[in-house]
Design a protein around this motif. Structure first.
Motif, PDB file in Angstrom:
ATOM      1  N   TYR A 283       0.882  -1.358   0.149  1.00  0.00           N
ATOM      2  CA  TYR A 283       0.219  -0.171   0.279  1.00  0.00           C
ATOM      3  C   TYR A 283       0.879   0.701   0.734  1.00  0.00           C
ATOM      4  CZ  TYR A 283       0.141  -2.227   4.549  1.00  0.00           C
ATOM      5  OH  TYR A 283       0.482  -2.314   6.062  1.00  0.00           O
ATOM      6  N   GLY A 284       1.852   1.205  -1.248  1.00  0.00           N
ATOM      7  CA  GLY A 284       2.733   2.112  -0.804  1.00  0.00           C
ATOM      8  C   GLY A 284       1.658   3.728  -1.976  1.00  0.00           C
ATOM      9  N   ASN A 285       2.605   4.466  -1.699  1.00  0.00           N
ATOM     10  CA  ASN A 285       2.401   5.840  -2.489  1.00  0.00           C
ATOM     11  C   ASN A 285       3.100   6.929  -1.749  1.00  0.00           C
ATOM     12  OD1 ASN A 285       1.260   8.465  -3.817  1.00  0.00           O
ATOM     13  ND2 ASN A 285      -0.857   8.420  -3.522  1.00  0.00           N
ATOM     14  N   THR A 286       4.144   6.907  -2.722  1.00  0.00           N
ATOM     15  CA  THR A 286       5.411   7.762  -2.689  1.00  0.00           C
ATOM     16  C   THR A 286       5.116   9.853  -1.767  1.00  0.00           C
ATOM     17  OG1 THR A 286       6.396   6.316  -4.263  1.00  0.00           O
ATOM     18  CG2 THR A 286       7.791   8.409  -3.294  1.00  0.00           C
ATOM     19  N   LEU A 287       5.928   9.701  -0.918  1.00  0.00           N
ATOM     20  CA  LEU A 287       6.384  11.125  -0.204  1.00  0.00           C
ATOM     21  C   LEU A 287       5.008  11.569   0.050  1.00  0.00           C
ATOM     22  CD1 LEU A 287       8.530  12.804  -3.187  1.00  0.00           C
ATOM     23  CD2 LEU A 287       8.878  11.629  -0.660  1.00  0.00           C
ATOM     24  N   ALA A 288       3.544  10.549   0.092  1.00  0.00           N
ATOM     25  CA  ALA A 288       1.870  10.659   0.650  1.00  0.00           C
ATOM     26  C   ALA A 288       1.956  11.110   1.901  1.00  0.00           C
ATOM     27  CB  ALA A 288       1.173   9.590   0.428  1.00  0.00           C
ATOM     28  N   LEU A 294       1.697   3.753   7.976  1.00  0.00           N
ATOM     29  CA  LEU A 294       1.497   2.429   7.541  1.00  0.00           C
ATOM     30  C   LEU A 294       1.827   1.222   7.889  1.00  0.00           C
ATOM     31  CD1 LEU A 294       0.087   3.672   4.470  1.00  0.00           C
ATOM     32  CD2 LEU A 294      -1.523   3.041   6.021  1.00  0.00           C
ATOM     33  N   ALA A 295       3.643   1.400   7.614  1.00  0.00           N
ATOM     34  CA  ALA A 295       4.339   0.307   8.110  1.00  0.00           C
ATOM     35  C   ALA A 295       4.526  -0.049   9.213  1.00  0.00           C
ATOM     36  CB  ALA A 295       6.021   0.813   7.360  1.00  0.00           C
ATOM     37  N   VAL A 296       4.380   0.085   9.912  1.00  0.00           N
ATOM     38  CA  VAL A 296       4.954   0.042  11.340  1.00  0.00           C
ATOM     39  C   VAL A 296       2.753  -0.367  11.892  1.00  0.00           C
ATOM     40  CG1 VAL A 296       5.777   0.845  13.488  1.00  0.00           C
ATOM     41  CG2 VAL A 296       6.407   1.814  11.857  1.00  0.00           C
ATOM     42  N   VAL A 297       2.579   0.415  11.707  1.00  0.00           N
ATOM     43  CA  VAL A 297       1.200  -0.363  12.348  1.00  0.00           C
ATOM     44  C   VAL A 297       0.736  -1.509  11.043  1.00  0.00           C
ATOM     45  CG1 VAL A 297      -1.858   0.080  11.679  1.00  0.00           C
ATOM     46  CG2 VAL A 297       0.356   2.045  12.728  1.00  0.00           C
ATOM     47  N   GLY A 298       0.954  -1.940   9.738  1.00  0.00           N
ATOM     48  CA  GLY A 298       0.453  -2.989   9.649  1.00  0.00           C
ATOM     49  C   GLY A 298       1.918  -3.847   9.898  1.00  0.00           C
ATOM     50  N   ALA A 299       2.946  -4.528  10.289  1.00  0.00           N
ATOM     51  CA  ALA A 299       3.747  -5.101  11.311  1.00  0.00           C
ATOM     52  C   ALA A 299       3.683  -5.423  12.725  1.00  0.00           C
ATOM     53  CB  ALA A 299       5.001  -4.337  11.760  1.00  0.00           C
ATOM     54  N   GLN A 319      -7.282 -11.816   8.236  1.00  0.00           N
ATOM     55  CA  GLN A 319      -7.703 -10.062   9.452  1.00  0.00           C
ATOM     56  C   GLN A 319      -6.387  -9.480   9.212  1.00  0.00           C
ATOM     57  OE1 GLN A 319     -10.177 -10.481  11.775  1.00  0.00           O
ATOM     58  NE2 GLN A 319     -10.306 -12.464  10.606  1.00  0.00           N
ATOM     59  N   TYR A 320      -5.017  -9.550   8.737  1.00  0.00           N
ATOM     60  CA  TYR A 320      -4.724  -8.305   7.971  1.00  0.00           C
ATOM     61  C   TYR A 320      -5.302  -7.415   7.656  1.00  0.00           C
ATOM     62  CZ  TYR A 320      -0.756  -6.522   6.165  1.00  0.00           C
ATOM     63  OH  TYR A 320       0.290  -5.921   5.500  1.00  0.00           O
ATOM     64  N   GLU A 321      -5.777  -8.053   6.283  1.00  0.00           N
ATOM     65  CA  GLU A 321      -6.441  -7.184   5.180  1.00  0.00           C
ATOM     66  C   GLU A 321      -7.084  -7.361   5.264  1.00  0.00           C
ATOM     67  OE1 GLU A 321      -6.748  -7.623   0.311  1.00  0.00           O
ATOM     68  OE2 GLU A 321      -5.418  -8.681   1.486  1.00  0.00           O
ATOM     69  N   GLU A 322      -8.005  -7.279   6.318  1.00  0.00           N
ATOM     70  CA  GLU A 322      -9.541  -6.530   6.539  1.00  0.00           C
ATOM     71  C   GLU A 322      -9.468  -5.203   7.139  1.00  0.00           C
ATOM     72  OE1 GLU A 322     -13.509  -7.594   9.408  1.00  0.00           O
ATOM     73  OE2 GLU A 322     -12.607  -9.349   8.344  1.00  0.00           O
ATOM     74  N   GLN A 323      -8.497  -5.550   8.285  1.00  0.00           N
ATOM     75  CA  GLN A 323      -8.048  -4.401   9.112  1.00  0.00           C
ATOM     76  C   GLN A 323      -7.828  -3.037   8.621  1.00  0.00           C
ATOM     77  OE1 GLN A 323      -6.826  -4.833  13.753  1.00  0.00           O
ATOM     78  NE2 GLN A 323      -7.308  -7.377  12.534  1.00  0.00           N
ATOM     79  N   MET A 324      -6.495  -3.659   7.413  1.00  0.00           N
ATOM     80  CA  MET A 324      -5.347  -3.242   7.013  1.00  0.00           C
ATOM     81  C   MET A 324      -6.046  -2.227   5.497  1.00  0.00           C
ATOM     82  SD  MET A 324      -3.216  -2.333   8.576  1.00  0.00           S
ATOM     83  CE  MET A 324      -1.800  -0.932   7.691  1.00  0.00           C
ATOM     84  N   ARG A 325      -6.962  -2.767   5.222  1.00  0.00           N
ATOM     85  CA  ARG A 325      -7.420  -2.713   3.600  1.00  0.00           C
ATOM     86  C   ARG A 325      -8.185  -0.717   3.857  1.00  0.00           C
ATOM     87  NH1 ARG A 325      -6.606  -3.186  -1.065  1.00  0.00           N
ATOM     88  NH2 ARG A 325      -6.031  -4.779  -1.287  1.00  0.00           N
ATOM     89  N   GLY A 326      -8.572  -0.855   4.674  1.00  0.00           N
ATOM     90  CA  GLY A 326      -9.904   0.607   5.538  1.00  0.00           C
ATOM     91  C   GLY A 326      -8.465   2.002   6.073  1.00  0.00           C
ATOM     92  N   TYR A 327      -7.893   1.293   6.326  1.00  0.00           N
ATOM     93  CA  TYR A 327      -7.038   2.253   7.099  1.00  0.00           C
ATOM     94  C   TYR A 327      -5.513   2.578   5.705  1.00  0.00           C
ATOM     95  CZ  TYR A 327      -3.639   3.786  10.214  1.00  0.00           C
ATOM     96  OH  TYR A 327      -2.082   4.538  10.835  1.00  0.00           O
ATOM     97  N   ALA A 328      -5.131   1.597   5.011  1.00  0.00           N
ATOM     98  CA  ALA A 328      -4.051   1.859   3.931  1.00  0.00           C
ATOM     99  C   ALA A 328      -5.454   2.887   2.707  1.00  0.00           C
ATOM    100  CB  ALA A 328      -3.408   0.527   3.249  1.00  0.00           C
ATOM    101  N   ASP A 369      -3.980  14.395  11.016  1.00  0.00           N
ATOM    102  CA  ASP A 369      -5.020  13.072  11.690  1.00  0.00           C
ATOM    103  C   ASP A 369      -5.803  12.456  11.575  1.00  0.00           C
ATOM    104  OD1 ASP A 369      -3.053  15.044  13.683  1.00  0.00           O
ATOM    105  OD2 ASP A 369      -4.131  16.086  14.042  1.00  0.00           O
ATOM    106  N   LYS A 370      -6.773  12.937  11.436  1.00  0.00           N
ATOM    107  CA  LYS A 370      -8.224  11.707  11.210  1.00  0.00           C
ATOM    108  C   LYS A 370      -7.933  10.580  10.422  1.00  0.00           C
ATOM    109  CE  LYS A 370     -12.356  11.757   8.883  1.00  0.00           C
ATOM    110  NZ  LYS A 370     -13.113  12.032   7.458  1.00  0.00           N
ATOM    111  N   PHE A 371      -6.781  10.597   9.202  1.00  0.00           N
ATOM    112  CA  PHE A 371      -6.183   9.527   8.180  1.00  0.00           C
ATOM    113  C   PHE A 371      -4.994   8.783   9.209  1.00  0.00           C
ATOM    114  CE2 PHE A 371      -7.025  12.358   4.735  1.00  0.00           C
ATOM    115  CZ  PHE A 371      -8.033  11.590   4.246  1.00  0.00           C
ATOM    116  N   ALA A 372      -4.193   9.398  10.181  1.00  0.00           N
ATOM    117  CA  ALA A 372      -3.452   8.433  10.302  1.00  0.00           C
ATOM    118  C   ALA A 372      -4.060   8.187  11.817  1.00  0.00           C
ATOM    119  CB  ALA A 372      -2.525   9.420  11.304  1.00  0.00           C
TER     120      ALA A 372
END
Length: 380
Positions: A283-288, A294-299, A319-328, A369-372
């Motif tokens: 779920y990368g988007n360079t310099l966004a 996202l990487a640390v929360v995903g880990a 379960q990992y995908e279900e949680q991270m898909r919306g967050y990412a 802040d909302k996205f994070a």
């Protein structure tokens, strides 16, 4: 617990963060990294909001990171004569906690070096899944079989290419390139940004390296050939005003240049059998501005779900995908290129106005802040 023998490709941030959590849960972790060692320095990355702080606290690294934070200095936007046009506040560029990428990587590495196996200077060449594991071959090391394989190896993920398909199927070029360059010379003690239509340069202050963003169609070059990267960068900045000539001369002399595209990942699943993707590979988007968080929360989520499922990768990956898909989803929104290097004089002026009016700046900060914080964290 089953499937405890895990190979992680990539020793930047997501890989060692995952290794930290998995090793605590009793998994045997091997991390393979193409580079000969940890990459020091690099650009500043940041964390923001309750979610990031909670994850870093639960990982036991928050105090270590706070001790190394750079402070988020303000950045002055200047014209060709060096006159101030506006100021980009440090809280916008540096979040709540800012740290150099290399320092962050080292924090996670030092927490895991004794409990995990690290193999530097090597890369995966093939992945063959069997009913009981994944047979892996390497450029240098002898073949081995692992229960699970994790691709935490960035936008240009080798694991994603081998397990999911060609990079072109998942990586979208967003019309810009960026470069990080260690430069020598007197460029001042204050970080300054200069724009011309379609290109931006930032230099000075305590957070070297110099930073460049420029508009361009897709370029054909070797990402590991520094000479080619220098040539492309100096060509893109030929004739630039302000400190352009001095900067390009510093680029030619630099021992460390990194050039890459601003790109976005679009993939309909994070796992394939016993292989799963983490961080920019998924779920990368360079310099966004959200990649490190996202990487640390995903880990944290991926390791926690593997623990909760007793190592059952099918349950854990779902379960990992279900949680991270919306967050990412934040990684699906927009591109940093037009913001950093607008293609027209009007676009540059409009970008600068955002930092002149407090209500516009406040709105941007509320959105970040909302996205994070847009995830309900589980306690594993």
């Amino acid at each position: 617990m089953k499937n405890t023998n895990v190979l992680i490709s990539g020793a930047s941030i997501g890989g060692p963060a995952l290794a930290l959590q998995l090793s605590r849960y009793g998994f045997n972790v091997t991390v393979v990294e193409k580079a000969p060692s940890l990459r020091p320095g690099g650009q500043a990355v940041d964390f923001k909001g309750h979610t990031h702080r909670t994850v870093l606290t639960r990982m036991g690294v928050l105090k270590d990171i706070e001790a190394l934070q750079t402070g988020g200095a303000d950045q002055v936007v200047v014209d060709a004569d060096g006159h101030k046009l506006t100021v980009i506040p440090g809280e916008f560029t540096g979040g709540e906690i800012e740290i150099k990428r290399g320092d962050l990587s080292r924090v996670f590495y030092e927490k895991t070096a004794a409990s995990c196996e690290y193999v530097f200077g090597d890369s995966i060449t093939s992945l063959t899944e069997t009913p009981s594991g994944v047979h892996v071959t390497f450029e240098r090391s002898a073949p081995r079989t692992f229960d699970l394989v994790v691709g935490a190896d960035g936008i240009h993920s080798n694991v994603r290419r081998l397990a999911f398909g060609p990079e072109a199927d998942y990586v979208k070029h967003l019309g810009y390139y960026y470069a990080l360059v260690d430069v020598e010379g007197d460029f001042g003690t204050v970080s300054k940004m200069y724009n011309e239509p379609g290109r931006m340069a930032t230099v000075g202050g305590p957070k070297a390296p110099a930073f460049f963003v420029f508009a361009s169609e897709r370029l054909d070059y070797d990402r590991y050939d520094m000479r080619q990267q220098k040539e492309l960068l100096t060509r893109a900045y030929a004739g630039m005003g302000w400190q352009g000539p001095a900067l390009m001369e510093a680029v030619r002399r630099s021992p460390d240049v990194y050039l890459d595209s601003i790109s976005q990942i679009s993939i309909d699943r994070y796992s394939q059998g016993r292989v799963v993707l983490l961080g920019d590979a998924a779920y990368g988007n360079t310099l966004a501005g959200f990649g490190t968080g996202l990487a640390v929360v995903g880990a944290y989520v991926l390791a926690g779900e593997l623990k909760r499922a007793g190592g059952d990768h099918r349950v854990a990956f779902a379960q990992y995908e279900e949680q991270m898909r919306g967050y990412a989803k934040v990684a699906d929104k927009g591109t940093a290129g037009p913001f950093l290097a607008p293609r027209t004089p009007r676009g540059i002026r409009m970008r600068n106005w955002l930092f002149k009016y407090s209500f516009l700046f406040g709105w941007m900060m509320k959105m970040t802040d909302k996205f994070a914080n847009n995830i309900a964290l589980k306690e594993y």
